[in-house]
Motif scaffolding. Structure first.
Motif, PDB file in Angstrom:
ATOM      1  N   ILE A  93       2.896  15.803 -37.025  1.00 28.27           N
ATOM      2  CA  ILE A  93       2.049  16.930 -37.422  1.00 28.27           C
ATOM      3  C   ILE A  93       0.610  16.662 -37.009  1.00 28.27           C
ATOM      4  N   ASP A  94       0.187  15.420 -37.198  1.00 33.32           N
ATOM      5  CA  ASP A  94      -1.182  15.024 -36.881  1.00 33.32           C
ATOM      6  C   ASP A  94      -1.481  15.165 -35.387  1.00 33.32           C
ATOM      7  N   ARG A  95      -0.443  15.108 -34.557  1.00 32.47           N
ATOM      8  CA  ARG A  95      -0.640  15.157 -33.104  1.00 32.47           C
ATOM      9  C   ARG A  95      -0.617  16.571 -32.542  1.00 32.47           C
ATOM     10  N   ARG A  96      -0.372  17.555 -33.408  1.00 30.32           N
ATOM     11  CA  ARG A  96      -0.387  18.935 -32.916  1.00 30.32           C
ATOM     12  C   ARG A  96      -1.763  19.264 -32.338  1.00 30.32           C
ATOM     13  N   GLY A  97      -1.765  19.903 -31.199  1.00 34.28           N
ATOM     14  CA  GLY A  97      -3.021  20.226 -30.533  1.00 34.28           C
ATOM     15  C   GLY A  97      -3.264  19.377 -29.299  1.00 34.28           C
ATOM     16  N   GLY A  98      -2.323  18.489 -28.992  1.00 39.92           N
ATOM     17  CA  GLY A  98      -2.454  17.698 -27.769  1.00 39.92           C
ATOM     18  C   GLY A  98      -3.715  16.852 -27.751  1.00 39.92           C
ATOM     19  N   LEU A  99      -4.485  16.989 -26.681  1.00 37.46           N
ATOM     20  CA  LEU A  99      -5.692  16.183 -26.537  1.00 37.46           C
ATOM     21  C   LEU A  99      -6.786  16.594 -27.523  1.00 37.46           C
ATOM     22  N   GLN A 100      -6.600  17.721 -28.200  1.00 37.53           N
ATOM     23  CA  GLN A 100      -7.570  18.166 -29.208  1.00 37.53           C
ATOM     24  C   GLN A 100      -7.088  17.867 -30.625  1.00 37.53           C
ATOM     25  N   SER A 101      -6.006  17.116 -30.758  1.00 38.48           N
ATOM     26  CA  SER A 101      -5.425  16.858 -32.077  1.00 38.48           C
ATOM     27  C   SER A 101      -6.311  15.931 -32.895  1.00 38.48           C
ATOM     28  N   GLY A 102      -6.100  15.980 -34.195  1.00 43.81           N
ATOM     29  CA  GLY A 102      -6.860  15.115 -35.089  1.00 43.81           C
ATOM     30  C   GLY A 102      -6.602  13.641 -34.837  1.00 43.81           C
ATOM     31  N   SER A 103      -5.359  13.303 -34.429  1.00 40.55           N
ATOM     32  CA  SER A 103      -5.020  11.897 -34.189  1.00 40.55           C
ATOM     33  C   SER A 103      -5.844  11.305 -33.061  1.00 40.55           C
ATOM     34  N   ILE A 104      -6.253  12.138 -32.106  1.00 43.39           N
ATOM     35  CA  ILE A 104      -7.056  11.661 -30.971  1.00 43.39           C
ATOM     36  C   ILE A 104      -8.542  11.733 -31.296  1.00 43.39           C
ATOM     37  N   ILE A 105      -8.980  12.850 -31.838  1.00 46.17           N
ATOM     38  CA  ILE A 105     -10.406  13.020 -32.131  1.00 46.17           C
ATOM     39  C   ILE A 105     -10.904  11.976 -33.123  1.00 46.17           C
ATOM     40  N   ARG A 106     -10.057  11.630 -34.083  1.00 45.42           N
ATOM     41  CA  ARG A 106     -10.449  10.641 -35.083  1.00 45.42           C
ATOM     42  C   ARG A 106     -10.808   9.301 -34.429  1.00 45.42           C
ATOM     43  N   MET A 107     -10.133   8.982 -33.344  1.00 48.15           N
ATOM     44  CA  MET A 107     -10.355   7.695 -32.686  1.00 48.15           C
ATOM     45  C   MET A 107     -11.415   7.775 -31.589  1.00 48.15           C
ATOM     46  N   THR A 108     -11.513   8.911 -30.906  1.00 47.86           N
ATOM     47  CA  THR A 108     -12.399   9.013 -29.737  1.00 47.86           C
ATOM     48  C   THR A 108     -13.694   9.743 -30.022  1.00 47.86           C
ATOM     49  N   GLY A 109     -13.752  10.532 -31.108  1.00 46.40           N
ATOM     50  CA  GLY A 109     -14.920  11.357 -31.380  1.00 46.40           C
ATOM     51  C   GLY A 109     -14.783  12.728 -30.738  1.00 46.40           C
ATOM     52  N   GLU A 110     -15.523  13.688 -31.258  1.00 50.98           N
ATOM     53  CA  GLU A 110     -15.437  15.076 -30.793  1.00 50.98           C
ATOM     54  C   GLU A 110     -15.826  15.230 -29.330  1.00 50.98           C
ATOM     55  N   GLY A 111     -16.811  14.458 -28.879  1.00 45.57           N
ATOM     56  CA  GLY A 111     -17.348  14.672 -27.533  1.00 45.57           C
ATOM     57  C   GLY A 111     -16.701  13.844 -26.449  1.00 45.57           C
ATOM     58  N   ALA A 112     -15.558  13.228 -26.702  1.00 45.04           N
ATOM     59  CA  ALA A 112     -14.919  12.368 -25.708  1.00 45.04           C
ATOM     60  C   ALA A 112     -14.422  13.171 -24.522  1.00 45.04           C
ATOM     61  N   ASP A 113     -14.448  12.560 -23.343  1.00 47.93           N
ATOM     62  CA  ASP A 113     -13.952  13.218 -22.139  1.00 47.93           C
ATOM     63  C   ASP A 113     -12.431  13.151 -22.107  1.00 47.93           C
ATOM     64  N   ASP A 114     -11.830  13.938 -21.200  1.00 42.74           N
ATOM     65  CA  ASP A 114     -10.369  14.034 -21.134  1.00 42.74           C
ATOM     66  C   ASP A 114      -9.713  12.711 -20.778  1.00 42.74           C
TER      67      ASP A 114
END
Length: 693
Positions: A254-275
């Protein structure tokens, strides 16, 4: 490391999430139907738990993980059984060990750099840093049990505490440390790895005497946590042992929904991370195993045996009496950057007069943007601290998943902000800079990277190059001057000449080609002590600031440590990238793919964009190029450049071969390189529907 965790673990929240996933409208009218569906789905999950089916769907196989391993790790990894001081036996631990490429010409006791990953991570997360640091020191890293390529054994929960991991790292060090020459060790930890490292480095650690680790002479802590779990966090983690693995798998899904915009990724990389950084984090997320994560989380809890060292706190951190470098990211939503301030506060006190060993480093928004745009950026040091005395006493989804559990399963949990606490309190991109001096008479350095730097700053494209430079500087200035590449080059220089493979042959080869397809220039390696082809002279003659089509970036594809100091290039505005490959053998398809990705990224940077520039003459179009070199600049260099011309610039293979030969005469010299190009692209292009003429 886990973020703030509330103590309420409501089972109804799990059912709510299951019903939401099944898209069931849980109205009064449909309550019976939704309950039946949720129950059936829950039974399926429980069965999948017993068979391991859900975990297999969510996590890659060993072969799939090996296929995505960085080439540096593929070449320098092995597997070993390790037994610790507490007699825990770990039957299959992946160990990365990279000896210095010029070890025979350097002092035998050059320090060993040991890298320790965090909760749910793996050693390959250090790959970007290691690409640079293997050139200055011997490097060692392990996958903790169940992480990366290591087996998830033994089954004893006592083998998964922070103290047990510290003993495991110590066992690995003892296997590789040169005890005959009393080789010393510098620890580099990330997240939970910092806690493990602190238990080894601190003079106040109960493990210190037991393990006899008086060879540790420095600690670099990336995104550290300052203390043990709070009472609320401990209660929540305790309840996790009742959470079935498939339910945790479902929460992560569930946490990974949204692909590269998911919470699981943003939490680790920050909102402004590149692709590129987000894709890398996605790969790490896929590699993390839920069962391993839950076992590690249990190991963080205090026990009756060692209640004080489950996760080290003030007593342990205050006992560190070796040079210490603390690093954090302003947007870290997993481990707040305030943790660095807390640890530094225990070891320092404000003072008008700055102790010569104290140092606080600030990176402003412009500096970080410079790296993201491909410009050379340096940190602003508050003081020039000089050298410090040596001590004689001395991807995964990481804890973000645990943090997400508290949000999903607690009825009143606050969702962590993207920028963490620091951003809210700071109110700007300029980090707080407080002058301090150390109480323990050893170097202390702190750096807070501004947003978007987050928990993954050691592999994020916007921060990794600056971080690498800061670490190298700290190693050379405060721990051992012999860890400076410049010192090593001078040490290995004999009679003013560098003994390259064949000096006379190297001298007879042209330094740099004309532009190839308007994108590349093929080069031979530079020599630090050469009067004509050293970094400073190269910048004066071939830089994009001198020629309209000059070199803006150098990509070094040689496997060995460079025989020149890249700082000479960067001081002149030419960016340096290391992309190590093996000589005599055609690059693998995987290496070619990674090279193409690197060149694509470099070409997108602002410095590589065509422009009109008066410095190049009125009306002159400036088209910066990328310099590529191996040793002489013919075979591997030609192979990579030709592959790029074919795959990205749509050259016919024969035309690409001829273009390279015309600009870098006589072109690729080894026939087996040419043959491999034709075999590979005859098959590859046919598969893509393209005919080679």
């Amino acid at each position: 490391m886990p973020g703030s965790i509330t103590d309420r673990l409501a089972g109804t929240r799990v059912l709510d999430k299951i019903r939401s996933l099944a898209h069931v409208n849980a109205t009064n009218k449909m309550w019976k139907t939704s309950t039946i569906l949720a129950t059936v789905f829950g039974l399926i999950l429980l069965r999948s738990w017993r068979t391991g089916m859900l975990s297999k769907l969510l996590q890659p196989t060993i072969k799939q993980r090996e296929a995505t391993e960085p080439s540096l790790f593929t070449k320098h990894s092995s597997f070993q059984s390790l037994t610790t001081a507490s007699n825990h036996i770990y039957p299959k631990i992946r160990i990365f060990y990279h000896p210095h490429m010029q070890a025979a010409k350097l002092p035998k006791d050059l320090p060993l750099l040991v890298f320790i990953h965090g909760l749910g991570g793996n050693a390959a997360q250090f790959a970007s840093l290691l690409t640079s640091l293997v050139n200055v020191g011997l490097c060692l890293a392990i996958d903790l049990p169940g992480c990366g390529l290591s087996d998830f054994k033994p089954d004893n929960p006592a083998a998964y505490t922070t103290a047990a991991f510290a003993e495991l790292v110590c066992a690995a060090i003892e296997e590789y440390r040169d005890r005959e020459n009393n080789q010393q060790v510098v620890l580099v930890g990330h997240s939970m790895g910092c806690s493990i490292a602190a238990l080894l480095a601190s003079s106040a650690s109960p493990l210190r005497t037991k393990l006899k680790v008086d060879y540790i002479i420095g600690l670099i802590a990336l995104c550290p946590r300052s203390g043990p779990l709070s009472a609320g966090e401990a209660r929540t983690v305790s309840k996790l042992k009742w959470l079935p693995v498939p339910i945790f798998d479902l929460i992560r899904m569930i946490d990974r929904r949204g692909g590269l915009q998911s919470g699981s990724i943003i939490r680790m990389t920050g909102e402004g991370a590149d692709d590129e950084t987000r894709k890398l984090q996605s790969k790490f997320n896929d590699q993390s195993k839920s069962a391993v994560f839950l076992r590690f989380a249990m190991g963080m809890l205090p026990s009756a045996i060692d209640p004080h060292i489950a996760l080290p706190g003030r007593e342990i951190w205050s006992g560190i009496k070796v040079p210490l470098f603390l690093v954090a990211g302003e947007s870290d939503g997993v481990t707040s950057p305030k943790e660095v301030e807390v640890i530094a506060g225990w070891l320092t006190k404000p003072a008008k007069a700055i102790d010569e060993n104290a140092e606080s480093t600030v990176l402003d928004q412009k500096s970080t943007q410079g790296v993201r745009d491909g410009d050379v950026a340096t940190a602003k040091d508050a003081t020039d601290s000089g050298s410090a005395e040596r001590s004689t006493e001395t991807v995964p989804t990481t804890a973000g998943d645990l943090q997400h559990v508290q949000y999903l399963l607690s009825s009143n949990a606050d969702q962590p902000t993207a920028n963490g606490d620091a951003a809210a309190s700071n109110g700007s991109t300029q980090p707080k800079n407080e002058q301090k001096h150390t109480k323990h008479a050893f170097a202390l350095k702190t750096t807070i990277f501004p947003a978007p730097a987050a928990h993954g700053l050691m592999y994020a494209t916007s921060t990794v190059r600056i971080l690498s430079g800061l670490i190298e500087t700290f190693l050379a200035h405060h721990i051992d001057e012999r860890l400076a590449l410049g010192w090593q080059l001078q040490h290995m220089t004999t009679s003013g000449k560098w003994d390259v493979k064949n000096l006379k042959k190297w001298q007879a080869i042209s330094r740099c080609s004309e532009p190839i397809a308007g994108v590349f220039r093929a080069m031979k390696t530079m020599r630090e002590v050469d009067d004509v082809h050293n970094p400073h002279e190269f910048v004066k003659r071939y830089s994009y600031k001198v020629l309209p089509d000059g070199v803006a970036t150098v990509v070094d594809i040689s496997h060995e440590s460079p025989v020149y100091d890249p700082k000479g290039l960067e001081e002149g505005g030419v960016e340096y990238h290391k992309f190590p490959t093996v000589s005599k053998l055609p690059p693998t398809p995987d290496e070619v793919d990674h090279f193409i990705e690197l060149i694509d990224r470099l070409r997108r940077s602002p410095r590589m964009q065509p422009s009109d520039d008066s410095q190049g003459g009125e009306g002159t179009a400036r088209r910066p190029t990328i310099g590529v070199h191996c040793h002489y600049g013919f075979n591997r260099t030609g192979f990579f450049i030709i592959c790029y011309l074919v795959e990205r610039l749509k050259y016919r293979l024969q035309d690409a071969v001829e273009e390279f030969a015309a600009k870098r005469s006589p072109g690729i010299k080894h026939d087996h390189f040419i043959n491999e190009l034709y075999v590979r692209y005859a098959v590859k292009m046919q598969r893509r529907g393209t005919i080679i003429g």
